[in-house]
Design an enzyme around this catalytic site. Structure first.
Site, PDB file in Angstrom:
ATOM      1  CE  LYS A  67      -2.207  -0.858   3.852  1.00 60.83           C
ATOM      2  NZ  LYS A  67      -1.547  -2.065   4.352  1.00 60.83           N
ATOM      3  NE  ARG A 120      -4.173  -1.965  10.506  1.00 59.00           N
ATOM      4  CZ  ARG A 120      -3.096  -1.379   9.988  1.00 59.00           C
ATOM      5  NH1 ARG A 120      -3.157  -0.145   9.568  1.00 59.00           N
ATOM      6  NH2 ARG A 120      -1.975  -2.046   9.888  1.00 59.00           N
ATOM      7  NE  ARG A 136       7.589  -3.206   5.992  1.00 63.18           N
ATOM      8  CZ  ARG A 136       6.274  -3.094   6.064  1.00 63.18           C
ATOM      9  NH1 ARG A 136       5.581  -2.837   4.971  1.00 63.18           N
ATOM     10  NH2 ARG A 136       5.645  -3.257   7.202  1.00 63.18           N
ATOM     11  NE  ARG A 138       6.515  -0.887  10.469  1.00 68.88           N
ATOM     12  CZ  ARG A 138       5.314  -0.841   9.926  1.00 68.88           C
ATOM     13  NH1 ARG A 138       5.139  -0.227   8.762  1.00 68.88           N
ATOM     14  NH2 ARG A 138       4.285  -1.391  10.513  1.00 68.88           N
ATOM     15  NE  ARG A 188       2.150  -5.281  11.605  1.00 72.02           N
ATOM     16  CZ  ARG A 188       3.232  -4.933  10.905  1.00 72.02           C
ATOM     17  NH1 ARG A 188       4.402  -5.503  11.165  1.00 72.02           N
ATOM     18  NH2 ARG A 188       3.137  -4.043   9.969  1.00 72.02           N
TER      19      ARG A 188
HETATM   20  P1  AMP Z   1       0.845  -0.029   9.608  1.00 76.69           P
HETATM   21  O1  AMP Z   1       2.066   0.783   9.405  1.00 76.69           O
HETATM   22  O2  AMP Z   1      -0.324   0.507   8.841  1.00 76.69           O
HETATM   23  O3  AMP Z   1       1.080  -1.495   9.368  1.00 76.69           O
HETATM   24  O4  AMP Z   1       0.450   0.127  11.160  1.00 76.69           O
HETATM   25  C1  AMP Z   1       1.321  -0.279  12.185  1.00 76.69           C
HETATM   26  C2  AMP Z   1       0.543  -0.521  13.462  1.00 76.69           C
HETATM   27  O5  AMP Z   1      -0.133   0.691  13.845  1.00 76.69           O
HETATM   28  C3  AMP Z   1      -0.561  -1.544  13.354  1.00 76.69           C
HETATM   29  O6  AMP Z   1      -0.092  -2.865  13.540  1.00 76.69           O
HETATM   30  C4  AMP Z   1      -1.488  -1.113  14.476  1.00 76.69           C
HETATM   31  O7  AMP Z   1      -1.007  -1.503  15.741  1.00 76.69           O
HETATM   32  C5  AMP Z   1      -1.404   0.403  14.390  1.00 76.69           C
HETATM   33  N1  AMP Z   1      -2.432   0.939  13.475  1.00 76.69           N
HETATM   34  C6  AMP Z   1      -2.232   1.544  12.275  1.00 76.69           C
HETATM   35  N2  AMP Z   1      -3.390   1.923  11.709  1.00 76.69           N
HETATM   36  C7  AMP Z   1      -4.363   1.531  12.570  1.00 76.69           C
HETATM   37  C8  AMP Z   1      -5.787   1.617  12.547  1.00 76.69           C
HETATM   38  N3  AMP Z   1      -6.458   2.172  11.512  1.00 76.69           N
HETATM   39  N4  AMP Z   1      -6.461   1.120  13.610  1.00 76.69           N
HETATM   40  C9  AMP Z   1      -5.833   0.589  14.655  1.00 76.69           C
HETATM   41  N5  AMP Z   1      -4.485   0.439  14.739  1.00 76.69           N
HETATM   42  C10 AMP Z   1      -3.755   0.921  13.705  1.00 76.69           C
END
Ligand code: AMP
Length: 332
Positions: free
Chosen positions: A13, A88, A127, A160, A171
């Site tokens: 994404k 999400r 990554r 990360r 996840r």
């Molecule tokens: P991402 O970089 O989008 O994979 O997000 C990393 C982490 O941030 C996720 O594993 C969640 O813990 C938190 N997170 C990101 N976006 C959301 C969301 N829309 N709702 C809840 N937690 C989120």
């Protein structure tokens, strides 16, 4: 153009967002990035979110919805945005729909990027992200020339903390349970485009382009000029900036604007367009209100005139009635 990207962690994404930002001249809105910035700045919200993120779980809805509410009200999101990592779950999707309905700016398209979970694991475990320019590398499939250094700008490469096998597994499960059902939600609304996320970045980009071909942003219906209530203490952006840059270092807002415009013509073009779109909308609304005011004033004048005529008639009739009453009395 208002776009939503859904896809499992590591589905690409973030990578695909980059060309969409340029194509439509709209900002990326990533809740993951906003949360990571809050964690890096060690704000109260960041400290609260870190444990949840490290565990691969979802941060509570009210926090992320508050962040999104605040983010989409900023001027740069007026012409649209690309949501990356939000919504999400169903509750977030419904909250986003409500927010956008209030603004009269519905979602134009939802892109779901699908990739096999096995491939995702490989992508994420390897990554590496450049902390300076955001370029992505992968220690297995696309390694940098020097282990910890970006080939593009020489910046430091970062792995990360939540990109480890155990957290990734969690996840992916969270995605399957909470986020995957959004495909049915958006499909029912008729704006879902499923994209095969396997292949090269260029191949996936082509698929996205063809899904969006000919698509125009739906028209903005003007709402009465009201402000959304401010997000409850969830404003991550100022917190992040304030903790990273001291007041002395920080350029004055006007100077900052000039610098941005001088170095980046895209910024200048976008801000001008944003301002003029907003101005055009407000001018149209002002004109309508002025015309309404004119009509009401003219109606008021008519009513006043009629009231005077009626008052005169009443006076005449009262006088005539008085005379008749006197005549009647004299006849008796
Ligand atoms: P991402 O970089 O989008 O994979 O997000 C990393 C982490 O941030 C996720 O594993 C969640 O813990 C938190 N997170 C990101 N976006 C959301 C969301 N829309 N709702 C809840 N937690 C989120």
């Amino acid at each position: 153009m208002r776009l939503v990207l859904i896809g499992a962690p590591g589905s690409g994404k973030g990578t695909q967002t980059k060309f969409l930002i340029e194509k439509y001249n709209i900002p990326q809105v990533s809740t993951g990035d906003l949360l990571r910035a809050a964690v890096a700045a060690q704000t109260p919200l960041g400290r609260q979110a870190k444990a949840v993120m490290d565990a691969g779980q979802l941060v509570p809805n009210d926090i992320v919805i508050g962040m999104i509410r605040e983010r989409i009200m900023r001027p740069d999101a007026e012409n649209g945005f690309i949501m990356d990592g939000f919504p999400r779950n169903l509750e977030q999707a419904e909250a986003l729909d409500r927010l956008l309905a209030n603004l009269g700016r519905p979602i134009d398209a939802v892109l779901q990027i699908n990739v096999d979970f096995d491939l995702l694991m490989q992508r994420m475990v390897g990554r590496l992200t450049c902390l300076s320019c955001g370029t992505l590398f992968n220690s297995f499939t696309n390694p940098p020339s020097i282990d910890t250094q970006c080939d593009n700008c020489g910046g430091t490469l970062h792995h990360r903390s939540d990109d480890n096998e155990e957290t990734i597994n969690r996840r992916l499960r969270v995605y399957e349970t909470h986020t995957q059902p959004l495909a049915a939600y958006y499909s029912n609304k008729g704006n879902l485009h499923v994209i095969d996320g396997q292949g090269t970045v260029e191949e996936i980009k082509k698929r996205i382009k063809s899904a969006l071909r000919g698509m125009r942003s739906s028209r903005i219906k003007l709402q009465p000029v009201t402000q959304q209530p401010a997000a409850k203490a969830v404003n991550t952006r100022p917190e992040v900036i304030r903790t990273q840059v001291s007041d002395k270092q920080k350029p004055a807002p006007r100077q900052k604007k000039r610098e941005a415009a001088a170095t980046n013509p895209v910024v200048r073009k976008r801000s001008k367009r944003t301002v003029s779109a907003a101005q055009t909308a407000y001018r149209a609304q002002l004109k309508t209100l002025q015309n309404e005011l004119k009509t009401v004033k003219s109606e008021l004048r008519d009513v006043t005139r009629t009231e005077k005529l009626l008052a005169r008639e009443v006076e005449k009739n009262e006088a005539a009635l008085e005379k008749l009453t006197e005549k009647e009395a004299s006849l008796k």
